[in-house]
Design a protein around this motif. Structure first.
Motif, mmCIF file in Angstrom:
data_model
loop_
_atom_site.group_PDB
_atom_site.id
_atom_site.type_symbol
_atom_site.label_atom_id
_atom_site.label_comp_id
_atom_site.label_asym_id
_atom_site.label_seq_id
_atom_site.Cartn_x
_atom_site.Cartn_y
_atom_site.Cartn_z
ATOM 1 N N LEU A 131 0.855 -1.189 0.000
ATOM 2 C CA LEU A 131 0.000 0.000 0.000
ATOM 3 C C LEU A 131 0.886 1.232 0.000
ATOM 4 C CD1 LEU A 131 -1.841 -1.319 3.094
ATOM 5 C CD2 LEU A 131 -3.062 -0.956 0.963
ATOM 6 N N ALA A 132 0.289 2.362 -0.345
ATOM 7 C CA ALA A 132 1.017 3.619 -0.223
ATOM 8 C C ALA A 132 0.031 4.759 -0.013
ATOM 9 C CB ALA A 132 1.863 3.887 -1.466
ATOM 10 N N ALA A 133 0.405 5.646 0.895
ATOM 11 C CA ALA A 133 -0.278 6.926 1.003
ATOM 12 C C ALA A 133 0.351 7.748 -0.122
ATOM 13 C CB ALA A 133 -0.040 7.557 2.367
ATOM 14 N N SER A 134 -0.410 7.994 -1.154
ATOM 15 C CA SER A 134 0.124 8.590 -2.373
ATOM 16 C C SER A 134 0.462 10.065 -2.201
ATOM 17 C CB SER A 134 -0.895 8.433 -3.502
ATOM 18 O OG SER A 134 -0.459 9.105 -4.659
ATOM 19 N N GLY A 135 1.526 10.484 -2.826
ATOM 20 C CA GLY A 135 1.886 11.888 -2.861
ATOM 21 C C GLY A 135 0.915 12.708 -3.699
ATOM 22 N N GLN A 136 0.078 12.048 -4.473
ATOM 23 C CA GLN A 136 -0.933 12.720 -5.290
ATOM 24 C C GLN A 136 -2.301 12.657 -4.625
ATOM 25 O OE1 GLN A 136 -0.096 10.166 -8.452
ATOM 26 N NE2 GLN A 136 1.709 11.295 -9.096
ATOM 27 N N GLY A 137 -2.335 12.143 -3.397
ATOM 28 C CA GLY A 137 -3.576 12.033 -2.648
ATOM 29 C C GLY A 137 -4.161 10.644 -2.754
ATOM 30 N N GLY A 138 -4.827 10.225 -1.702
ATOM 31 C CA GLY A 138 -5.474 8.934 -1.689
ATOM 32 C C GLY A 138 -4.523 7.778 -1.472
ATOM 33 N N LEU A 139 -5.015 6.604 -1.811
ATOM 34 C CA LEU A 139 -4.328 5.354 -1.533
ATOM 35 C C LEU A 139 -3.973 4.621 -2.817
ATOM 36 C CD1 LEU A 139 -3.683 3.127 0.685
ATOM 37 C CD2 LEU A 139 -5.964 2.235 0.192
ATOM 38 N N ARG A 174 -5.927 2.655 -7.434
ATOM 39 C CA ARG A 174 -5.969 3.882 -6.627
ATOM 40 C C ARG A 174 -7.366 4.009 -6.035
ATOM 41 N NH1 ARG A 174 -2.134 7.589 -6.848
ATOM 42 N NH2 ARG A 174 -3.595 9.230 -6.328
ATOM 43 N N VAL A 175 -7.423 4.542 -4.826
ATOM 44 C CA VAL A 175 -8.687 4.810 -4.168
ATOM 45 C C VAL A 175 -8.591 6.227 -3.611
ATOM 46 C CG1 VAL A 175 -10.346 4.071 -2.424
ATOM 47 C CG2 VAL A 175 -8.879 2.370 -3.530
ATOM 48 N N ASP A 176 -9.560 7.065 -3.951
ATOM 49 C CA ASP A 176 -9.560 8.449 -3.484
ATOM 50 C C ASP A 176 -9.830 8.510 -1.990
ATOM 51 O OD1 ASP A 176 -9.068 9.525 -6.033
ATOM 52 O OD2 ASP A 176 -11.214 9.596 -6.500
ATOM 53 N N LEU A 177 -9.280 9.523 -1.350
ATOM 54 C CA LEU A 177 -9.421 9.707 0.084
ATOM 55 C C LEU A 177 -10.890 9.764 0.511
ATOM 56 C CD1 LEU A 177 -7.710 9.984 2.599
ATOM 57 C CD2 LEU A 177 -7.673 12.447 2.239
ATOM 58 N N ALA A 178 -11.730 10.373 -0.278
ATOM 59 C CA ALA A 178 -13.157 10.470 0.058
ATOM 60 C C ALA A 178 -13.804 9.100 0.192
ATOM 61 C CB ALA A 178 -13.892 11.294 -0.995
ATOM 62 N N LEU A 207 -12.376 6.565 1.534
ATOM 63 C CA LEU A 207 -11.714 5.883 2.650
ATOM 64 C C LEU A 207 -12.065 6.533 3.984
ATOM 65 C CD1 LEU A 207 -8.211 5.691 0.942
ATOM 66 C CD2 LEU A 207 -9.889 3.845 1.123
ATOM 67 N N ALA A 208 -13.196 7.210 4.031
ATOM 68 C CA ALA A 208 -13.578 7.999 5.204
ATOM 69 C C ALA A 208 -13.761 7.133 6.451
ATOM 70 C CB ALA A 208 -14.841 8.797 4.921
ATOM 71 N N THR A 209 -14.278 5.935 6.293
ATOM 72 C CA THR A 209 -14.494 5.087 7.466
ATOM 73 C C THR A 209 -13.329 4.112 7.633
ATOM 74 O OG1 THR A 209 -15.655 3.325 6.276
ATOM 75 C CG2 THR A 209 -16.999 5.187 7.095
ATOM 76 N N ASP A 210 -13.113 3.713 8.881
ATOM 77 C CA ASP A 210 -12.059 2.734 9.141
ATOM 78 C C ASP A 210 -12.367 1.409 8.463
ATOM 79 O OD1 ASP A 210 -10.480 4.467 10.589
ATOM 80 O OD2 ASP A 210 -11.274 3.841 12.526
ATOM 81 N N GLU A 211 -13.655 1.069 8.362
ATOM 82 C CA GLU A 211 -14.046 -0.186 7.713
ATOM 83 C C GLU A 211 -13.673 -0.182 6.232
ATOM 84 O OE1 GLU A 211 -16.254 1.696 9.575
ATOM 85 O OE2 GLU A 211 -16.061 0.476 11.369
ATOM 86 N N ALA A 212 -13.911 0.942 5.573
ATOM 87 C CA ALA A 212 -13.577 1.039 4.143
ATOM 88 C C ALA A 212 -12.074 0.918 3.935
ATOM 89 C CB ALA A 212 -14.100 2.354 3.560
ATOM 90 N N LEU A 213 -11.304 1.631 4.753
ATOM 91 C CA LEU A 213 -9.849 1.566 4.616
ATOM 92 C C LEU A 213 -9.331 0.187 4.996
ATOM 93 C CD1 LEU A 213 -7.170 2.923 3.973
ATOM 94 C CD2 LEU A 213 -7.135 3.788 6.330
ATOM 95 N N ALA A 214 -9.887 -0.402 6.061
ATOM 96 C CA ALA A 214 -9.424 -1.721 6.520
ATOM 97 C C ALA A 214 -9.580 -2.780 5.437
ATOM 98 C CB ALA A 214 -10.173 -2.132 7.785
#
Length: 115
Positions: A45-53, A86-90, A92-99
């Motif tokens: 995974l990566a926290a992207s420098g262009q935003g998001g995941l 890629r997944v936009d930050l919006a 990934l708002a919930t911990d469940e979505a990111l998990a």
């Protein structure tokens, strides 16, 4: 643009909680303006420098994930990167979505031969 520190912290916490995390080598590496998270030497995974995941997935599942989730193909220099989404930050708002994405990326990276 620098990577999102809050997202990186969330990724760090979720990776530490993943089943089997204690037996895996988890490392972080700054790259391309982002922060990559490695599992047993493979980027997961990566926290992207262009935003998001950015998330590594089984290439055989990529098209289905694009069709059924908010993820979209990762492009680098105009070329689609097979096995990376890629997944936009919006989205990934919930911990469940990111998990769910953390689990997918960590599980796939852990399935690869050790480096």
């Amino acid at each position: 643009m620098a990577y999102d520190e809050e997202l990186a912290g969330r990724l760090r916490d979720l990776l530490a909680e993943e089943p089997g995390a204690a037996g895996r080598e988890l490392t972080e590496k700054r790259m391309f303006g982002g922060l990559g998270f490695m599992v047993d030497g493979h980027m997961a995974l990566a926290a992207s420098g262009q935003g998001g995941l950015m998330v590594r997935v089984d290439p055989a599942e990529g098209e289905e994930l694009v069709a059924t989730t908010p993820a979209y193909p990762m492009e680098m220099r105009g070329r689609s990167m097979t096995g990376w989404l890629r997944v936009d930050l919006a989205d990934l708002a919930t911990d469940e979505a990111l998990a769910a994405w953390v689990r997918r990326g960590a599980t796939y990276a852990a399935s690869l031969p050790a480096k």
